[in-house]
Motif scaffolding. Structure first.
Motif, PDB file in Angstrom:
ATOM      1  N   PHE A 170       0.704  -1.304  -0.230  1.00 49.82           N
ATOM      2  CA  PHE A 170       0.153   0.117   0.043  1.00 49.82           C
ATOM      3  C   PHE A 170       0.888   1.312  -0.033  1.00 49.82           C
ATOM      4  O   PHE A 170       0.648   2.193  -0.703  1.00 49.82           O
ATOM      5  CB  PHE A 170      -0.984  -0.251   1.340  1.00 49.82           C
ATOM      6  N   VAL A 213      -5.222  19.154  -6.540  1.00 53.29           N
ATOM      7  CA  VAL A 213      -6.217  18.341  -7.010  1.00 53.29           C
ATOM      8  C   VAL A 213      -5.565  17.457  -8.197  1.00 53.29           C
ATOM      9  O   VAL A 213      -5.125  17.988  -9.047  1.00 53.29           O
ATOM     10  CB  VAL A 213      -7.455  19.015  -7.529  1.00 53.29           C
ATOM     11  N   GLN A 214      -5.763  16.162  -7.812  1.00 57.96           N
ATOM     12  CA  GLN A 214      -5.071  15.338  -9.056  1.00 57.96           C
ATOM     13  C   GLN A 214      -5.741  15.394 -10.252  1.00 57.96           C
ATOM     14  O   GLN A 214      -7.045  15.620 -10.254  1.00 57.96           O
ATOM     15  CB  GLN A 214      -5.365  13.834  -8.414  1.00 57.96           C
ATOM     16  N   GLY A 235      -6.447  13.394 -12.485  1.00 60.66           N
ATOM     17  CA  GLY A 235      -7.877  12.419 -12.747  1.00 60.66           C
ATOM     18  C   GLY A 235      -8.868  12.804 -12.389  1.00 60.66           C
ATOM     19  O   GLY A 235     -10.051  12.746 -12.845  1.00 60.66           O
ATOM     20  N   ILE A 236      -9.031  13.583 -11.313  1.00 58.53           N
ATOM     21  CA  ILE A 236     -10.218  14.175 -10.446  1.00 58.53           C
ATOM     22  C   ILE A 236     -10.607  15.404 -11.279  1.00 58.53           C
ATOM     23  O   ILE A 236     -12.114  15.460 -11.774  1.00 58.53           O
ATOM     24  CB  ILE A 236     -10.061  14.497  -8.991  1.00 58.53           C
ATOM     25  N   ALA A 273     -12.237  14.006 -14.732  1.00 57.52           N
ATOM     26  CA  ALA A 273     -13.422  13.307 -14.402  1.00 57.52           C
ATOM     27  C   ALA A 273     -14.577  14.578 -14.293  1.00 57.52           C
ATOM     28  O   ALA A 273     -15.745  14.540 -14.976  1.00 57.52           O
ATOM     29  CB  ALA A 273     -13.509  12.831 -13.285  1.00 57.52           C
ATOM     30  N   PHE A 274     -14.342  15.831 -13.807  1.00 56.27           N
ATOM     31  CA  PHE A 274     -15.214  16.712 -13.471  1.00 56.27           C
ATOM     32  C   PHE A 274     -15.550  17.182 -14.991  1.00 56.27           C
ATOM     33  O   PHE A 274     -16.803  17.746 -15.137  1.00 56.27           O
ATOM     34  CB  PHE A 274     -14.606  17.764 -12.854  1.00 56.27           C
ATOM     35  N   ALA A 316     -15.318  10.576  -8.380  1.00 53.28           N
ATOM     36  CA  ALA A 316     -14.286  11.601  -8.203  1.00 53.28           C
ATOM     37  C   ALA A 316     -14.322  12.826  -7.444  1.00 53.28           C
ATOM     38  O   ALA A 316     -13.447  13.180  -6.701  1.00 53.28           O
ATOM     39  CB  ALA A 316     -14.060  12.350  -9.899  1.00 53.28           C
ATOM     40  N   VAL A 317     -15.524  12.933  -7.211  1.00 57.37           N
ATOM     41  CA  VAL A 317     -15.860  14.069  -6.182  1.00 57.37           C
ATOM     42  C   VAL A 317     -15.527  13.394  -4.577  1.00 57.37           C
ATOM     43  O   VAL A 317     -14.687  14.211  -3.778  1.00 57.37           O
ATOM     44  CB  VAL A 317     -17.224  14.421  -6.083  1.00 57.37           C
ATOM     45  N   SER A 349     -13.125  11.113  -4.228  1.00 54.13           N
ATOM     46  CA  SER A 349     -11.689  10.858  -4.047  1.00 54.13           C
ATOM     47  C   SER A 349     -11.146  12.387  -3.964  1.00 54.13           C
ATOM     48  O   SER A 349     -10.122  12.520  -2.962  1.00 54.13           O
ATOM     49  CB  SER A 349     -11.207  10.679  -5.374  1.00 54.13           C
ATOM     50  N   TYR A 350     -11.749  13.444  -4.303  1.00 48.03           N
ATOM     51  CA  TYR A 350     -11.199  14.933  -3.968  1.00 48.03           C
ATOM     52  C   TYR A 350     -11.354  15.118  -2.467  1.00 48.03           C
ATOM     53  O   TYR A 350     -10.669  15.403  -1.988  1.00 48.03           O
ATOM     54  CB  TYR A 350     -11.953  16.045  -4.776  1.00 48.03           C
ATOM     55  N   THR A 366      -8.809  13.402  -0.632  1.00 48.54           N
ATOM     56  CA  THR A 366      -7.429  14.124  -0.743  1.00 48.54           C
ATOM     57  C   THR A 366      -7.622  15.669   0.201  1.00 48.54           C
ATOM     58  O   THR A 366      -6.578  15.900   0.740  1.00 48.54           O
ATOM     59  CB  THR A 366      -7.162  14.820  -2.049  1.00 48.54           C
ATOM     60  N   ARG A 367      -8.575  15.971   0.507  1.00 49.66           N
ATOM     61  CA  ARG A 367      -8.747  17.456   1.516  1.00 49.66           C
ATOM     62  C   ARG A 367      -8.646  16.893   2.800  1.00 49.66           C
ATOM     63  O   ARG A 367      -8.605  17.900   3.857  1.00 49.66           O
ATOM     64  CB  ARG A 367     -10.062  17.939   1.176  1.00 49.66           C
ATOM     65  N   TRP A 381      -4.090  13.144   6.650  1.00 46.00           N
ATOM     66  CA  TRP A 381      -3.870  11.576   6.499  1.00 46.00           C
ATOM     67  C   TRP A 381      -4.553  10.729   7.248  1.00 46.00           C
ATOM     68  O   TRP A 381      -4.893   9.538   6.718  1.00 46.00           O
ATOM     69  CB  TRP A 381      -2.246  11.705   6.701  1.00 46.00           C
ATOM     70  N   LEU A 409      -6.991   7.733   5.516  1.00 49.65           N
ATOM     71  CA  LEU A 409      -6.889   6.293   5.698  1.00 49.65           C
ATOM     72  C   LEU A 409      -8.385   5.700   6.049  1.00 49.65           C
ATOM     73  O   LEU A 409      -8.801   4.550   5.354  1.00 49.65           O
ATOM     74  CB  LEU A 409      -5.634   5.911   6.709  1.00 49.65           C
ATOM     75  N   GLN A 469     -10.891   5.949   3.177  1.00 48.18           N
ATOM     76  CA  GLN A 469     -10.592   5.059   2.041  1.00 48.18           C
ATOM     77  C   GLN A 469     -11.247   3.773   2.317  1.00 48.18           C
ATOM     78  O   GLN A 469     -11.927   3.130   1.491  1.00 48.18           O
ATOM     79  CB  GLN A 469      -9.023   4.792   2.055  1.00 48.18           C
TER      80      GLN A 469
END
Lengths: 356, 373
Positions: free
Chosen positions: A198, A330-331, A333-334, A337-338, B201-202, B204-205, B208-209, B212, B216, B219
């Motif tokens: 991971f 913001v990655q 890929g995100i 997608a938007f 995607a939303v 995942s975003y 990311t905000r 850490w 986890l 996720q």
């Protein structure tokens, strides 16, 4: 950059019966459009080098770009932003072309490496390589990403065309979703069971251009080049196949060979892009449609335009992600997608038979 | 409605046996009709439905028993029962009442909620793939819940409300998108997959905000997990199920009429538009509350109603067997990931996701055999 104000149907443009002057004019206009796209791409690339979390004035950006002087700015630009931009260029080209190829080969307007499970297949290959085989280098990942992409795309197509019913676009999308679900669960399970993997996988994670060095660009470059050349060489045959296999055969195209080479090219491009940057969705779906809007159904122009427009989207999305996500990012890929999902939905809503 | 319930009042069975339901023959109403003496309450009881329901109940009891007695600390049935009654030894009390029981209750309630949600939605859309997990409602609920978790650091109740808002908003969006083309066919599913991808995607975003540590946890939450679920989760979903399931069962009669088609249902005296909105709301709410507690769990909503339907060979949406089937599936999956992969802590969503994808593949293949797309 609406340089082509002609009907997207492409009627008359490639019609041999059209007056030669008109055809020459259309060709000239499209070449001009390509040049404009190239110009925009260069500008976007420069923007991507200039804009970032650290504010560097444009004048010093420009000067250290050509004469690295060891300053902080030079290090940031040469070690971080330039590799990132090059990677975006490469990944964008690969994704745009593979999407256009997929749509042409399957005659499916909804084809996209992300939706049809190819990207996740590549991810699964990487996960397996890391977790079970202890592969640690990017060069090792690439091969597994290819194998994964190949297996996943074959499986999705078999499922989508199983039974007596024809492989409709919709069924392929659902098959892609099913395969994606299985692979996603498998990947999550493996990564959660193996914290070491991971940790390694995290930096490769969801479609990002950050934290890659020039090494990865060098690793995937040959694959992308082979895929690009193959794809562009196939364009005339794809035009002949647009009317269906039988007509293509009648026009002297070796259908089986074209399909096999096309599939090989898609796997090379898709596998390389995913291995380098992780799965980035919707680029392969959106860009060919935008290109079709400009140049109609002629595959030769379509592939060329897709190849230039896709990196504009990827590098642009990456830069945008750095701006709106500051101080983080913001990655890419995100962001894609938007930008891409609304277009996908609009396409589904129209559902006119696609002019492919 | 072919729910196998006994009439509460003293009942006398009358004749009313229909033709046996074959796979190829047209569906015929079958079973026995049970009426109270005055004829005010009458129920159709099918032997097959009764058998399947009984088997599911037995399976539930077995899963409950195995979940509570096995694990890192083996307990006897007696110890478990004493702990449940509130006079067990300290260790047993902790293991049963703090660790195993809330998780089990959560699994059972979420499974039932998802399955009924799926049954209602599949019936409304007349599409085997029209379940909340496939057409994005689950992901929408997850988005709403994540906003509350990441942005507002909200409580369980607030998370549930966020999930409900997210799910409803997604339902409205999907409905508007397919509006005019009808809620049927693959179009709805493909649209839903598009909306789902966007919401993913939303999500995942949003992750990311997060910080850490939060990332986890989030996720694991995103794939659907029952780990570390305490009584607050169990009570939250328990209350939701206690309110919404009876509502769904009460609307089931109208649902089977709406399933026959709008004209038929209208002729039978059902207000189709209102019933549809009410049913859609109940379905989305059930999926949303389930998602709020565990994260987006795949497959239960898709498969449980259909498996129940196939087993019973029922013509209508059997909500009670579906609920039982969902509870069995989720609690069973959770038991499997807890015991098979022990000591690793695998989220239950990895198991249901795998099985769900495979089930979807099987569905595609069999549907195409029938060439009925």
């Amino acid at each position: 950059m609406l340089v082509e104000a002609q009907a997207p149907s492409g009627s008359g443009a490639d019609d041999p019966a059209a007056p030669p002057t008109r055809r020459a004019a259309v060709a000239a206009l499209r070449s001009l459009g390509l040049l404009v796209a190239l110009g925009v791409l260069v500008l976007i690339a420069l923007l991507s080098v200039w804009v970032g979390t650290r504010d560097i004035p444009f004048t010093s950006t420009w000067s250290v770009l050509w004469r690295p002087d060891g300053s902080d700015a030079a290090v940031i630009i040469h070690d971080y932003r330039i590799p990132r931009t090059l990677l975006g260029l490469l990944v964008g080209m690969a994704l745009g072309l593979s999407g256009a190829l997929m749509q042409a080969l399957t005659r499916n307007p909804l084809a996209d490496p992300g939706l049809l499970g190819v990207s996740l297949g590549a991810s699964t290959g990487v996960v397996v390589a890391i977790a079970f085989l202890g592969v640690g280098s990017a060069l090792g990942y690439v091969w597994f990403a290819f194998i994964g992409a190949a297996v996943a795309s074959v499986v999705v197509h078999l499922l989508g065309s199983a039974g007596r019913a024809p492989a409709t676009p919709d069924r392929l999308v659902v098959a892609g979703a099913a395969v994606t679900a299985v692979l996603y669960a498998f990947n999550s399970a493996v990564l959660l069971l193996d914290p070491r993997a991971f940790d390694k996988f995290r930096f490769w994670t969801v479609g990002a251009l950050a934290g890659r060095d020039l090494g990865i660009v060098q690793v995937v470059l040959p694959f992308v080049v082979v895929g690009l050349v193959t794809a562009l060489a196939l364009a005339p045959s794809l035009n002949a196949l647009a009317m269906g296999d039988q007509l293509g055969r009648a026009l002297g195209v070796n259908v089986g060979r074209t399909r096999a080479l096309g599939a090989l090219s898609v796997m090379l491009l898709c596998g390389a892009a995913t291995a380098a940057a992780g799965p980035i969705g919707f680029v392969g779906l959106v860009v060919p449609h935008v290109a079709r809007f400009f140049v109609g159904p002629d595959q030769r122009w379509l592939l060329a335009y897709s190849m230039l427009l896709a990196p504009i989207l990827v590098i642009g999305a990456d830069t945008l992600g750095r701006v709106i996500g500051a101080p983080g990012e913001v990655q890419v890929g995100i962001v894609t997608a938007f930008l891409g999902a609304p277009l996908f939905l609009a396409l589904c809503r129209r559902r006119k038979p696609a002019t492919l | 409605m072919s729910a196998a319930r006994k009439a509460g009042a003293p009942a006398t069975a009358t004749t009313g046996r229909g033709a046996p339901v074959g796979a190829t023959k047209p569906r015929v109403v079958s079973g026995r009709v049970v009426r109270t003496r005055g004829g005010r309450v009458s129920l159709r009881v099918q032997g097959r439905a009764l058998a399947v329901t009984s088997v599911l109940v037995v399976a539930l009891v077995v899963i409950t028993g195995v979940t509570l007695t096995t694990g890192d600390f083996e307990l006897s049935v007696g110890e478990v029962l004493r702990a449940l009654a509130g006079n067990g030894s300290g260790g047993a009390d902790f293991i049963v009442n703090t660790l195993r029981m809330p998780r089990l209750v959560t699994a059972l309630c979420v499974g039932a909620a998802l399955a009924v949600s799926g049954a209602v939605l599949q019936s409304l859309t007349r599409n085997a793939l029209g379940s909340p997990d496939i057409i994005g409602f689950t992901n929408g609920s997850a988005t709403g819940a994540l906003v509350v978790i990441v942005v507002f650091h909200g409580s369980m109740t607030q998370i549930a409300v966020g999930a409900l808002i997210g799910g409803l908003a997604t339902a409205v969006v999907v409905y508007l998108l397919v509006f005019g083309g009808g809620m049927q066919g693959f179009r709805l599913v493909v649209m839903g997959i598009g909306v789902s991808a966007l919401l993913l995607a939303v999500n995942s975003y949003l992750i990311t905000r997060a910080s850490w540590q939060e990332a986890l946890e989030a996720q694991a939450w995103l794939i659907g997990s029952l780990g570390n679920r305490g009584w607050d989760h169990a009570i939250a979903i328990g209350v939701a199920v206690a309110v919404l399931l009876p509502l769904a069962f009460g609307l089931a009669g109208r649902l089977s009429m709406v399933e026959m088609g709008d004209d038929t249902a209208t002729a039978l005296g059902v207000d189709v538009a209102r019933s549809r909105v009410a049913l859609l709301f109940v379905s989305v709410a059930l999926a949303a509350f389930g998602t709020a507690v565990t994260g987006p769990i795949w497959f239960i909503a898709l498969a449980a109603p259909q498996v129940a339907r196939k087993l019973i060979r029922s013509p209508g949406p059997g909500l009670v067997p579906a609920a039982l089937m969902g509870a069995v599936m989720l609690a069973g999956s959770d038991l499997a990931v807890q015991r098979v992969f022990s000591p690793a802590l695998l989220p239950v969503g990895t198991a249901t996701g795998t099985i769900g994808g495979l089930y979807l593949i099987w569905l595609l293949v069999t549907e195409s055999r029938k060439s009925r797309v």
